[in-house]
Scaffold this active site. Structure first.
Site, PDB file in Angstrom:
ATOM      1  N   LYS A 117       0.847  -1.091  -0.037  1.00 36.53           N
ATOM      2  CA  LYS A 117      -0.044   0.054   0.021  1.00 36.53           C
ATOM      3  C   LYS A 117       0.932   1.126   0.139  1.00 36.53           C
ATOM      4  O   LYS A 117       0.552   2.039  -0.711  1.00 36.53           O
ATOM      5  CB  LYS A 117      -0.932  -0.111   1.264  1.00 36.53           C
ATOM      6  CG  LYS A 117      -1.899   1.292   1.284  1.00 36.53           C
ATOM      7  CD  LYS A 117      -2.558   1.370   2.697  1.00 36.53           C
ATOM      8  CE  LYS A 117      -3.354  -0.072   2.943  1.00 36.53           C
ATOM      9  NZ  LYS A 117      -4.227   0.126   4.020  1.00 36.53           N
ATOM     10  N   LYS A 129       3.247  -2.168  11.245  1.00 37.69           N
ATOM     11  CA  LYS A 129       1.722  -1.842  11.896  1.00 37.69           C
ATOM     12  C   LYS A 129       1.906  -2.276  13.410  1.00 37.69           C
ATOM     13  O   LYS A 129       2.761  -2.663  13.664  1.00 37.69           O
ATOM     14  CB  LYS A 129       0.787  -2.775  11.359  1.00 37.69           C
ATOM     15  CG  LYS A 129      -0.623  -2.207  11.304  1.00 37.69           C
ATOM     16  CD  LYS A 129      -0.973  -1.338  10.533  1.00 37.69           C
ATOM     17  CE  LYS A 129      -2.377  -0.985  10.437  1.00 37.69           C
ATOM     18  NZ  LYS A 129      -2.770   0.031   9.634  1.00 37.69           N
ATOM     19  N   GLY A 168      -2.720   6.340  13.328  1.00 37.23           N
ATOM     20  CA  GLY A 168      -3.968   5.889  14.106  1.00 37.23           C
ATOM     21  C   GLY A 168      -4.644   4.565  13.083  1.00 37.23           C
ATOM     22  O   GLY A 168      -4.075   4.351  12.039  1.00 37.23           O
ATOM     23  N   ASP A 169      -5.475   3.895  13.503  1.00 36.28           N
ATOM     24  CA  ASP A 169      -6.295   2.877  13.075  1.00 36.28           C
ATOM     25  C   ASP A 169      -7.429   2.564  13.985  1.00 36.28           C
ATOM     26  O   ASP A 169      -7.820   3.482  14.625  1.00 36.28           O
ATOM     27  CB  ASP A 169      -5.447   1.446  12.937  1.00 36.28           C
ATOM     28  CG  ASP A 169      -6.000   0.672  12.052  1.00 36.28           C
ATOM     29  OD1 ASP A 169      -6.736  -0.309  12.380  1.00 36.28           O
ATOM     30  OD2 ASP A 169      -5.799   0.566  10.611  1.00 36.28           O
ATOM     31  N   ASN A 244     -13.895   6.688  11.235  1.00 37.58           N
ATOM     32  CA  ASN A 244     -13.523   7.617  10.294  1.00 37.58           C
ATOM     33  C   ASN A 244     -13.569   7.491   8.823  1.00 37.58           C
ATOM     34  O   ASN A 244     -14.031   8.037   7.745  1.00 37.58           O
ATOM     35  CB  ASN A 244     -11.981   8.174  10.539  1.00 37.58           C
ATOM     36  CG  ASN A 244     -11.915   8.972  11.743  1.00 37.58           C
ATOM     37  OD1 ASN A 244     -12.889   9.678  12.255  1.00 37.58           O
ATOM     38  ND2 ASN A 244     -10.810   9.286  12.182  1.00 37.58           N
ATOM     39  N   SER A 380      -0.685  10.820   5.641  1.00 39.14           N
ATOM     40  CA  SER A 380       0.338  10.510   6.758  1.00 39.14           C
ATOM     41  C   SER A 380       1.649  10.982   6.011  1.00 39.14           C
ATOM     42  O   SER A 380       2.567  11.493   6.769  1.00 39.14           O
ATOM     43  CB  SER A 380       0.393   9.168   7.087  1.00 39.14           C
ATOM     44  OG  SER A 380      -0.694   9.024   8.067  1.00 39.14           O
TER      45      SER A 380
END
Length: 448
Positions: A117, A129, A168-169, A244, A380
């Protein structure tokens, strides 16, 4: 679906043996290896140099305990993780997820996906991650703060603007990022871009909150325009989730002339045939932190249904934006029966392999998450650029850059699919395009 290339099949078998208790990670690796078969056949040097084996093993996996004190004075202990998967094209980059389901398999699958990605964005970011099996829902601000501070007491030593930059996630929004960054700053004595998704008053970027949802719509619009000769305008859409990604996919889709008629949370889903009232839904979820059923209580004609049958609602566009493997074969069958035109993944690995195969066989356009939901990490990356140059960009500038990146990702995936004989398969195209840049960097850098 089977891996017929002998080398990749044996390599995947070895990955299975080493990670036999990690189903989500194995699913992600299988999908990528399956897509990369024509690449392995065209470029035997990749096998000789062990590129596939190295990519399927993280450079570093960190696991640690997170002790904290709840409001009743009781000590709680959670488990934290950070997987630093690949730094071939840049510092590790990927979000933190706070949710009870977080384990090593979830973190590794997300980190593995992040490699490709991030590569697709064209920005210099590696894959990583992290997260913890902590659930912020129902916790006070004080409890969340104490947990985040304890989490950062270990994480800070592994982070830095040129080393590893989390964001964030699920379960990690503006509140959590603020607490995490405050503790990082206290421990290191440095104000620097070591975390993204920060508030606008302390180094954050415009559009970061909206980025994944907006980017999903930019990608989908370009996919429809290029592959079907149509626009999103006038279509109906179902969007799962109400975090979100879902919220801002709803907002942008409505701006593009789409009538979004359903949304969900982990308890159930709402249907509003007139079109979801975005401002009301945003207030209920972001400000009041209520369950989605509250929407139906306030909107005449809207209905709430418990359970996960949201994909039975007839729509032109399906945008799964909740969690991994949320779209199953039986859901795909309902969507196809109801005439869905396109499915675009807003959550990571939204669909099972059987779901993807069924949708593609039935002529449904399918946009995989590593391409379609790359908007969050794209912004980001833009936040990292702003931090490095001590610059602040306006909303419109960042939004234009985001749209440009998402359109570029679509064309990279489509072009790669044509180059390797699978034209129109955006799953294979995204995997191949993302892999190519990383593999070339690995070859240049030697066996490290």
């Amino acid at each position: 679906m089977h891996i017929t290339n002998e080398y990749l099949a044996s390599t995947f078998e070895a990955v299975q043996k080493r990670n036999s208790n990690e189903p989500e990670f194995l699913q992600a690796v299988f999908e990528v290896f399956h897509s990369l078969q024509p690449v392995a056949e065209k470029k035997p040097r990749l096998a000789k140099e062990g590129v596939f084996e190295r990519l399927a093993e993280p450079e570093r996996m960190i696991s640690f305990r997170v002790p904290w004190v709840d409001d009743q004075g009781k000590v709680q202990v959670n488990r934290g993780y950070r997987v630093q998967f690949s730094s071939a094209i840049g510092p590790y980059k990927g979000g933190l997820r706070f949710h009870p389901s977080v384990n090593s398999s979830i973190v590794k699958f997300l980190g593995f996906e992040q490699i490709f990605k991030n590569s697709l964005t064209g920005l210099p970011m590696g894959g990583g991650k992290g997260g913890a099996d902590f659930d912020p829902r129902g916790r006070s601000d004080g409890e969340v703060m104490r947990f985040c501070q304890s989490f950062m007491n270990e994480m800070y030593r592994h982070l830095g603007p040129n080393t590893d930059v989390p964001a964030g996630d699920i379960g990690v929004g503006g509140r959590e990022i603020g607490y995490l960054y405050g503790q990082y700053k206290k421990l290191t004595g440095r104000f620097e871009g070591a975390i993204t998704g920060k508030g606008l008053t302390y180094g954050g970027s415009q559009v970061r909150t909206q980025a994944t949802g907006y980017g999903l719509c930019y990608f989908t619009e370009e996919m429809l325009r290029k592959m079907k000769g149509i626009s999103m305008e006038g279509m109906t859409a179902v969007v799962s989730g109400s975090g979100n990604v879902a919220l801002y996919a709803i907002e942008k889709a409505q701006e593009m002339g789409v009538r979004v008629i359903a949304a969900s949370d982990s308890n159930g889903y709402i249907v509003d045939e007139k079109g979801i009232d975005f401002q009301l839904l945003r207030r209920l979820k972001e400000e009041e932190r209520l369950r989605i059923s509250a929407y139906a209580d306030q909107v005449p004609g809207a209905q709430y249904f418990p359970g996960r049958d949201i994909w039975s609602i007839k729509c032109d566009l399906a945008l799964p934006c909740a969690t991994q493997n949320e779209l199953r074969l039986e859901d795909a069958q309902k969507l196809v029966k109801n005439g869905v035109i396109a499915v675009a993944e807003g959550s990571n690995m939204s669909s099972t392999p059987e779901t993807i195969e069924y949708l593609q066989q039935n002529g449904v356009l399918f946009a995989p998450s590593k391409a379609a939901n790359a908007g969050g990490v794209a912004v980001s990356g833009l936040e990292m650029s702003q931090n490095a140059s001590h610059a602040i960009w306006g909303f419109d500038k960042v939004d234009r850059q985001l749209a440009k990146i998402m359109v570029g990702i679509f064309h990279s995936a489509l072009d790669a699919s044509a180059q390797y004989g699978v034209e129109g398969d955006l799953v294979a195209g995204a995997n191949i395009a993302g892999f190519a840049k990383v593999a070339n960097a690995m070859l240049w850098q030697g066996i490290v």
